[in-house]
Design an enzyme around this catalytic site. Structure first.
Site, PDB file in Angstrom:
ATOM      1  N   LEU A 206       0.591  -1.130  -0.078  1.00  0.00           N
ATOM      2  CA  LEU A 206      -0.006   0.090  -0.025  1.00  0.00           C
ATOM      3  C   LEU A 206       0.786   1.286   0.098  1.00  0.00           C
ATOM      4  CD1 LEU A 206      -2.416  -1.292   2.870  1.00  0.00           C
ATOM      5  CD2 LEU A 206      -2.935  -0.898   0.479  1.00  0.00           C
ATOM      6  N   GLY A 207       2.021   0.969   0.651  1.00  0.00           N
ATOM      7  CA  GLY A 207       2.671   2.360   0.681  1.00  0.00           C
ATOM      8  C   GLY A 207       4.179   1.970   1.394  1.00  0.00           C
TER       9      GLY A 207
ATOM     10  N   GLY B 163       7.084   3.829   3.933  1.00  0.00           N
ATOM     11  CA  GLY B 163       7.487   5.021   4.684  1.00  0.00           C
ATOM     12  C   GLY B 163       8.916   4.802   4.512  1.00  0.00           C
ATOM     13  N   THR B 164       9.463   5.646   5.335  1.00  0.00           N
ATOM     14  CA  THR B 164      11.118   5.682   5.661  1.00  0.00           C
ATOM     15  C   THR B 164      11.622   4.334   6.120  1.00  0.00           C
ATOM     16  OG1 THR B 164      10.570   8.013   6.730  1.00  0.00           O
ATOM     17  CG2 THR B 164      12.692   7.740   5.826  1.00  0.00           C
TER      18      THR B 164
ATOM     19  N   ALA C 253       9.467   1.634   7.124  1.00  0.00           N
ATOM     20  CA  ALA C 253       8.458   0.518   6.815  1.00  0.00           C
ATOM     21  C   ALA C 253       7.765   0.418   5.178  1.00  0.00           C
ATOM     22  CB  ALA C 253       7.347   0.866   7.788  1.00  0.00           C
TER      23      ALA C 253
ATOM     24  N   ASP D 296       4.194  13.793  15.502  1.00  0.00           N
ATOM     25  CA  ASP D 296       4.706  13.460  13.883  1.00  0.00           C
ATOM     26  C   ASP D 296       3.593  13.683  13.167  1.00  0.00           C
ATOM     27  OD1 ASP D 296       6.732  13.780  12.485  1.00  0.00           O
ATOM     28  OD2 ASP D 296       6.770  11.297  12.282  1.00  0.00           O
TER      29      ASP D 296
HETATM   30  P1  AMP Z   1       3.693   4.911   6.767  1.00  0.00           P
HETATM   31  O1  AMP Z   1       5.085   4.173   6.980  1.00  0.00           O
HETATM   32  O2  AMP Z   1       2.844   5.162   7.984  1.00  0.00           O
HETATM   33  O3  AMP Z   1       3.942   6.506   6.448  1.00  0.00           O
HETATM   34  O4  AMP Z   1       2.966   4.225   5.651  1.00  0.00           O
HETATM   35  C1  AMP Z   1       3.383   4.502   4.570  1.00  0.00           C
HETATM   36  C2  AMP Z   1       2.123   4.422   3.326  1.00  0.00           C
HETATM   37  O5  AMP Z   1       1.393   3.181   3.524  1.00  0.00           O
HETATM   38  C3  AMP Z   1       1.267   5.463   3.806  1.00  0.00           C
HETATM   39  O6  AMP Z   1       1.423   6.733   3.413  1.00  0.00           O
HETATM   40  C4  AMP Z   1       0.069   5.013   3.199  1.00  0.00           C
HETATM   41  O7  AMP Z   1      -0.337   5.260   2.077  1.00  0.00           O
HETATM   42  C5  AMP Z   1       0.041   3.443   3.660  1.00  0.00           C
HETATM   43  N1  AMP Z   1      -0.538   3.149   4.831  1.00  0.00           N
HETATM   44  C6  AMP Z   1       0.094   3.283   6.031  1.00  0.00           C
HETATM   45  N2  AMP Z   1      -0.926   2.807   6.812  1.00  0.00           N
HETATM   46  C7  AMP Z   1      -2.224   2.479   6.540  1.00  0.00           C
HETATM   47  C8  AMP Z   1      -3.416   1.864   6.774  1.00  0.00           C
HETATM   48  N3  AMP Z   1      -3.827   1.730   8.051  1.00  0.00           N
HETATM   49  N4  AMP Z   1      -4.441   1.499   5.709  1.00  0.00           N
HETATM   50  C9  AMP Z   1      -4.146   1.765   4.502  1.00  0.00           C
HETATM   51  N5  AMP Z   1      -2.757   2.581   4.082  1.00  0.00           N
HETATM   52  C10 AMP Z   1      -1.821   2.573   4.959  1.00  0.00           C
END
Ligand code: AMP
Length: 444
Positions: free
Chosen positions: A20-21, A23-24, A26, A136
């Protein structure tokens, strides 16, 4: 998701799908609970990338706190699993993706911006009331569900980001300070609540303007603008919003508006009626729905509180436990215990806090600490009682990354003397580190 993921099934429980995405620190995957068919998001963190050698206590505490904050506008943390190298956060799935993907397409209408801002403020307020600060808040952390309701993610997980900063490694990849309060930038030590309010102000600005309030190609210039709270509202901002923003984006945290005051402002209150929190749903109903979906931590906690057998808890959680605790022998915990001598309680405090508390109690009741490590404390009296010297042992077992089970027992000495001490001094003093007793019937 590699090795722990047979086929694409994680821990025999979740079928893992697309990413789904990222992060830095994760990667986040879509997944489905095989038993309940519930959609979840699984955040995978490589342990060595963030914390060098296992979950540290601060992080554990933050996670346990995160589990306390259940709110319709906060991404729920369903469970935490871990292997040697990875941590998996099983989270509520926010189907609508990032709120700022919407903003990227253009500024939002006032009513829509207000709805999101209300949901943001009410959920941040809810967390603050429970002593949890996000620290944050930024676009990546603001997601939407399938009904276009806001869902804040990473509440309580900011410790991960903090530890990342402390180790210095990822410092430069933290990106723009655009959402960060001036007192956080100047590293003065800050009040988490005030800093979160500032970030909410920046978010409101962005929702309504479609661009950042503090913005410059030169990073030093961004810092300067933030410190001085130098921003200019576009001409389409209504007067009430301008006034509100000036009070939120106040560089002095001491005079910055509080959440209570924000909530009193007529612009904020517009459309609020009958206890709705601005998302058109009763918060309680939402929570109830969720709790029937899966075995949640609160259900587990409930069991403990009702004095139900810890072994049931262990069975429920056994898979997670085994995966968390390589080589950790659980068999001892399933054995019958001598109820007269042994007391167990659950604490959400880290082991070192529990040990510190026990040491404090030992000193108060004039016992010497004979032996100590992070999982065990042996305390002993200095004078001879009726049946020898009184000695008390305490042992701490990690139940999950969030909960410790503490077992206390009389190792030697007079039982009556021990019971008296227990009732008068030990038990009351333990109150502030206890999450739940394991079966009140076992109490002395
Ligand atoms: P993060 O490491 O939390 O910034 O997550 C990276 C990306 O994953 C986020 O910007 C979202 O696009 C996606 N993401 C994170 N958590 C969720 C969630 N609970 N449901 C759907 N997408 C998520």
């Amino acid at each position: 998701m590699e090795s722990e993921n047979k086929g694409n099934v994680l821990m025999l429980k979740y079928e893992v799908g697309r990413m789904l995405g990222k992060g830095t620190f994760a990667k986040v995957y879509y997944a489905r609970n095989l038993k309940t068919s519930q959609s979840v998001a699984i955040k995978v963190i490589e342990k060595d990338k963030v914390m060098m050698g296992g979950l540290n206590d601060q992080i554990k505490r933050e996670i346990s706190v995160m589990r306390l904050v259940r709110h319709p506008n906060i991404v729920e943390l369903y469970e935490v699993m871990a292997t040697k190298s990875k941590i998996y956060f099983v989270l509520e799935y926010a189907k609508g993706g990032e709120l700022f993907d919407k903003v990227a397409k253009g500024k939002l209408k006032e009513d829509v911006a207000r709805k999101y801002f209300k949901q943001l403020i009410t959920s941040v307020d809810f967390c603050h009331s429970r002593g949890v600060y996000h620290r944050d808040l930024k676009p990546e952390n603001i997601l939407l569900d399938e009904n276009e309701n806001l869902k804040i993610s990473d509440f309580g997980l900011s410790a991960l980001a903090e530890s990342r900063r402390q180790d210095g490694l990822l410092h430069t990849t933290c990106g723009t300070p655009a959402y960060v309060a001036p007192e956080v930038i100047s590293r003065k030590g800050y009040d988490g609540a005030k800093a979160d309010i500032w970030s909410c102000g920046v978010i409101l600005f962005v929702l309504m303007a479609g661009y950042l309030p503090f913005h410059d190609p030169n990073l030093m210039e961004v810092y300067r603008k933030i410190r001085k709270a130098e921003f200019k509202c576009p001409n389409w901002f209504p007067l009430e919003v301008r006034r509100l923003l000036v009070r939120i984006l106040d560089p002095n945290p001491n005079t910055r508006i509080t959440i209570t005051k924000i909530m009193e402002i007529p612009w904020f209150r517009k459309g609020i009626d009958g206890g709705m929190n601005g998302n058109g749903k009763e918060p309680q109903a939402e929570t109830d729905r969720r709790e029937t979906n899966a075995v949640s931590d609160s259900q587990i906690i409930n069991m403990i509180e009702k004095g139900q057998d810890i072994r049931k808890l262990m069975n429920l959680n056994a898979f997670g436990l085994i995966s968390l605790s390589d080589g950790f022998d659980l068999s001892g915990m399933f054995e019958e215990t001598d109820h007269k001598r042994e007391t167990r309680f659950i604490s959400s405090q880290p082991a070192y806090t529990i040990i510190a508390k026990l040491e404090e109690i030992a000193s108060f009741i004039k016992l010497k600490v004979k032996k100590k490590d992070c999982g065990r404390l042996e305390m002993e009296g200095t004078k001879l009682g009726k049946r020898g010297v009184l000695a008390i042992d305490a042992e701490i077992f990690e139940l999950t990354p969030l909960f410790n089970l503490v077992e206390m027992r009389k190792a030697s000495g007079d039982t009556l003397e021990y019971h008296e001490l227990w009732k008068q001094d030990i038990r009351p003093a333990l109150n502030d580190i206890i999450w739940a007793w394991q079966g009140e019937q076992q109490q002395h």
